[in-house]
Scaffold this motif. Sequence first.
Motif, PDB file in Angstrom:
ATOM      1  N   LYS A  28       0.850  -1.190   0.000  1.00 20.37           N
ATOM      2  CA  LYS A  28       0.000   0.000   0.000  1.00 20.37           C
ATOM      3  C   LYS A  28       0.881   1.234   0.000  1.00 20.37           C
ATOM      4  O   LYS A  28       2.052   1.192   0.371  1.00 20.37           O
ATOM      5  N   ARG A  29       0.307   2.328  -0.477  1.00 24.25           N
ATOM      6  CA  ARG A  29       0.953   3.633  -0.400  1.00 24.25           C
ATOM      7  C   ARG A  29       0.152   4.483   0.573  1.00 24.25           C
ATOM      8  O   ARG A  29      -1.065   4.470   0.548  1.00 24.25           O
ATOM      9  N   THR A  30       0.867   5.207   1.427  1.00 28.45           N
ATOM     10  CA  THR A  30       0.218   6.047   2.433  1.00 28.45           C
ATOM     11  C   THR A  30       0.941   7.383   2.511  1.00 28.45           C
ATOM     12  O   THR A  30       2.171   7.436   2.437  1.00 28.45           O
ATOM     13  N   SER A  31       0.186   8.447   2.700  1.00 34.30           N
ATOM     14  CA  SER A  31       0.779   9.771   2.863  1.00 34.30           C
ATOM     15  C   SER A  31       1.583   9.821   4.158  1.00 34.30           C
ATOM     16  O   SER A  31       1.162   9.294   5.191  1.00 34.30           O
ATOM     17  N   ALA A  32       2.732  10.451   4.102  1.00 31.97           N
ATOM     18  CA  ALA A  32       3.559  10.603   5.300  1.00 31.97           C
ATOM     19  C   ALA A  32       2.850  11.469   6.341  1.00 31.97           C
ATOM     20  O   ALA A  32       3.137  11.356   7.533  1.00 31.97           O
TER      21      ALA A  32
END
Length: 141
Positions: A28-32
Motif C-alpha cells: 500500500k501507499r500512504t501519505s507521510a
Amino acid sequence: ISLSEDEVNKMEKDEQIILTVTENGYGKRTSAYAYRVTGRGGSGVTAMGLGKKNGKIVASFPVEEGDQLMLMTDKATIIRTDVKDIRLCGRSSQGVIVFRVEGEKVISAQRIKAAMLAEEGVSEEGDAPVEAPAATGADEA
C-alpha cells in the motif's frame, strides 16, 4: 484548523508517499502526513494492519508516482511493477495484493527511481527497448 488553498497546494506539492510491502505480497501507499511524530517514550506508530493474510512487513520506504517497484521471493521469483498501480490507503489498512505468491514469501523490495527509468529508456508501460544480440565468431562456423 482551517487551511487556505495556497497552504493545501503547498502541502500536496511537499507530500511524501510511503510504500509498505509485506511477505505475502500485499502493499500500500500512504501519505507521510498520516504518521504522527512520537516522543522518546512513545511506543511506535502502526504502519499497517498485520495478520495471517498479509504477513510481516518486508520493506517500507518513500516513493514517487513515476517509480517502479521490484519484488523478489525466497524462491527467486522476481516481478517489476509501477508504483502508481498500488492503491493509496490509510495508515492502518492491510493493503492490496501487489504480488500473488503461492508457497513463497517476498523477501526483498527495491525502488527503481523514475530518473533511472528515464536514463534506461524505459517507456511508461515499463517495456525496456530490445536490442539485437551482438554477433560472435562462434555463430559463423
